[in-house]
Design a protein around this motif. Sequence first.
Motif, PDB file in Angstrom:
ATOM      1  N   LEU A  23       0.826  -1.205   0.000  1.00  0.00           N
ATOM      2  CA  LEU A  23       0.000   0.000   0.000  1.00  0.00           C
ATOM      3  C   LEU A  23       0.860   1.256   0.000  1.00  0.00           C
ATOM      4  CD1 LEU A  23      -2.880   1.090   0.067  1.00  0.00           C
ATOM      5  CD2 LEU A  23      -2.798   0.974   2.563  1.00  0.00           C
ATOM      6  N   VAL A  24       2.010   1.186   0.641  1.00  0.00           N
ATOM      7  CA  VAL A  24       2.920   2.326   0.641  1.00  0.00           C
ATOM      8  C   VAL A  24       3.380   2.642  -0.775  1.00  0.00           C
ATOM      9  CG1 VAL A  24       5.196   3.140   1.389  1.00  0.00           C
ATOM     10  CG2 VAL A  24       3.694   1.974   3.014  1.00  0.00           C
ATOM     11  N   SER A  25       3.842   1.635  -1.506  1.00  0.00           N
ATOM     12  CA  SER A  25       4.314   1.841  -2.875  1.00  0.00           C
ATOM     13  C   SER A  25       3.202   2.366  -3.771  1.00  0.00           C
ATOM     14  CB  SER A  25       4.854   0.524  -3.453  1.00  0.00           C
ATOM     15  OG  SER A  25       5.994   0.101  -2.760  1.00  0.00           O
ATOM     16  N   ARG A  26       2.031   1.815  -3.643  1.00  0.00           N
ATOM     17  CA  ARG A  26       0.911   2.222  -4.488  1.00  0.00           C
ATOM     18  C   ARG A  26       0.467   3.649  -4.160  1.00  0.00           C
ATOM     19  NH1 ARG A  26      -3.646  -2.121  -4.176  1.00  0.00           N
ATOM     20  NH2 ARG A  26      -4.423  -0.972  -5.989  1.00  0.00           N
ATOM     21  N   THR A  27       0.549   4.023  -2.895  1.00  0.00           N
ATOM     22  CA  THR A  27       0.182   5.386  -2.513  1.00  0.00           C
ATOM     23  C   THR A  27       1.189   6.388  -3.051  1.00  0.00           C
ATOM     24  OG1 THR A  27      -0.892   4.550  -0.506  1.00  0.00           O
ATOM     25  CG2 THR A  27      -0.343   6.895  -0.573  1.00  0.00           C
ATOM     26  N   LEU A  28       2.466   6.051  -2.983  1.00  0.00           N
ATOM     27  CA  LEU A  28       3.488   6.927  -3.560  1.00  0.00           C
ATOM     28  C   LEU A  28       3.269   7.109  -5.057  1.00  0.00           C
ATOM     29  CD1 LEU A  28       6.624   5.583  -1.677  1.00  0.00           C
ATOM     30  CD2 LEU A  28       5.732   7.918  -1.544  1.00  0.00           C
ATOM     31  N   GLU A  29       2.966   6.030  -5.741  1.00  0.00           N
ATOM     32  CA  GLU A  29       2.721   6.102  -7.178  1.00  0.00           C
ATOM     33  C   GLU A  29       1.489   6.952  -7.474  1.00  0.00           C
ATOM     34  OE1 GLU A  29       3.226   4.985 -11.330  1.00  0.00           O
ATOM     35  OE2 GLU A  29       4.536   5.028  -9.591  1.00  0.00           O
ATOM     36  N   PHE A  30       0.459   6.792  -6.681  1.00  0.00           N
ATOM     37  CA  PHE A  30      -0.753   7.586  -6.881  1.00  0.00           C
ATOM     38  C   PHE A  30      -0.472   9.079  -6.705  1.00  0.00           C
ATOM     39  CE2 PHE A  30      -4.277   9.798  -4.746  1.00  0.00           C
ATOM     40  CZ  PHE A  30      -5.192   9.813  -5.783  1.00  0.00           C
ATOM     41  N   VAL A  31       0.181   9.451  -5.620  1.00  0.00           N
ATOM     42  CA  VAL A  31       0.467  10.864  -5.371  1.00  0.00           C
ATOM     43  C   VAL A  31       1.337  11.439  -6.483  1.00  0.00           C
ATOM     44  CG1 VAL A  31       1.614  12.489  -3.815  1.00  0.00           C
ATOM     45  CG2 VAL A  31       0.171  10.663  -2.877  1.00  0.00           C
ATOM     46  N   PHE A  32       2.371  10.697  -6.859  1.00  0.00           N
ATOM     47  CA  PHE A  32       3.262  11.190  -7.916  1.00  0.00           C
ATOM     48  C   PHE A  32       2.517  11.380  -9.226  1.00  0.00           C
ATOM     49  CE2 PHE A  32       6.905  10.351 -10.952  1.00  0.00           C
ATOM     50  CZ  PHE A  32       7.520  11.575 -10.732  1.00  0.00           C
ATOM     51  N   SER A  33       1.645  10.451  -9.549  1.00  0.00           N
ATOM     52  CA  SER A  33       0.916  10.527 -10.814  1.00  0.00           C
ATOM     53  C   SER A  33      -0.078  11.679 -10.837  1.00  0.00           C
ATOM     54  CB  SER A  33       0.183   9.206 -11.090  1.00  0.00           C
ATOM     55  OG  SER A  33      -0.895   9.026 -10.177  1.00  0.00           O
ATOM     56  N   GLU A  34      -0.516  12.131  -9.657  1.00  0.00           N
ATOM     57  CA  GLU A  34      -1.513  13.193  -9.590  1.00  0.00           C
ATOM     58  C   GLU A  34      -0.897  14.593  -9.527  1.00  0.00           C
ATOM     59  OE1 GLU A  34      -4.720  12.987  -9.916  1.00  0.00           O
ATOM     60  OE2 GLU A  34      -4.889  10.800  -9.929  1.00  0.00           O
ATOM     61  N   LEU A  35       0.380  14.702  -9.279  1.00  0.00           N
ATOM     62  CA  LEU A  35       0.995  16.022  -9.129  1.00  0.00           C
ATOM     63  C   LEU A  35       0.815  16.928 -10.350  1.00  0.00           C
ATOM     64  CD1 LEU A  35       4.324  15.229  -7.215  1.00  0.00           C
ATOM     65  CD2 LEU A  35       2.299  16.422  -6.342  1.00  0.00           C
ATOM     66  N   PRO A  36       1.038  16.436 -11.578  1.00  0.00           N
ATOM     67  CA  PRO A  36       0.845  17.345 -12.730  1.00  0.00           C
ATOM     68  C   PRO A  36      -0.601  17.794 -12.888  1.00  0.00           C
ATOM     69  CG  PRO A  36       2.119  15.396 -13.358  1.00  0.00           C
ATOM     70  CD  PRO A  36       1.549  15.119 -12.010  1.00  0.00           C
TER      71      PRO A  36
END
Length: 236
Positions: A23-36
């Motif tokens: 869940l940690v990895s997936r949350t990091l990926e989600f946040v990063f993908s939403e930044l732009p």
Amino acid sequence: MADMPPLNVPSLGRITEGLTDSLVSRTLEFVFSELPTWRDDPTRGLEEAEERLNAQLCKYLNVAASDRFPMVHFHHEEKQTGIRRVDIAALPKQGVILGVTSYSIYDSFLVFEGKRLPAPSRSREREYVTGRATKLGGIQRFKLALHGAQQTTAAMIGYVQGGTFGEWLLGINQWIRDEVGSETESGENWSLSEQLGDFKEESALRVAVSSSVHVRNSSAVSPEIQIRHLWVAMRN
């Protein structure tokens, strides 16, 4: 320290099949993908102050997560050690066990510290790394276990308001090298191995990611913490 796979920068906008079920990895990926998308949202008020940017981002992530990542919610100014508060925390929508630790809906499993690049004043120039005696430094707070004491992985969000990603990578690593072997007022020790690495930039979306590992004091749940550095260019 928990082993975490690198973020797949070209896959922004979706959770990649190559990621683990963490869940940690997936949350990091989600946040990063939403930044732009957050940065370019035409309804977002233009802000430069760190506190306002953190609040904006947290509000946006909660709305985005309700549609695209419903297992997590985000909280602004989550209480940490003593009177300290971290900028953004991720919490599960329902109870979950990560490793050997059980998390309820009230427990953050991942925390984010946001920092402006450059800092708002010359006196705070190196605050992404350290604030010395003030203990306002982003990485410094994780090393001292003032933030993320219960996590083995954390994240920093860099709001890049000037300069290039490459320039900031070189500059921040130089600041870390400058701390090696020096006596710090706050008591933390630095090593060359703490420099940022695994740097990747997605120029089309104007975001970048890197990682670092830091030794911290004995009050933390683990002797080391891994930090993911998620940077977003805020200006054209």
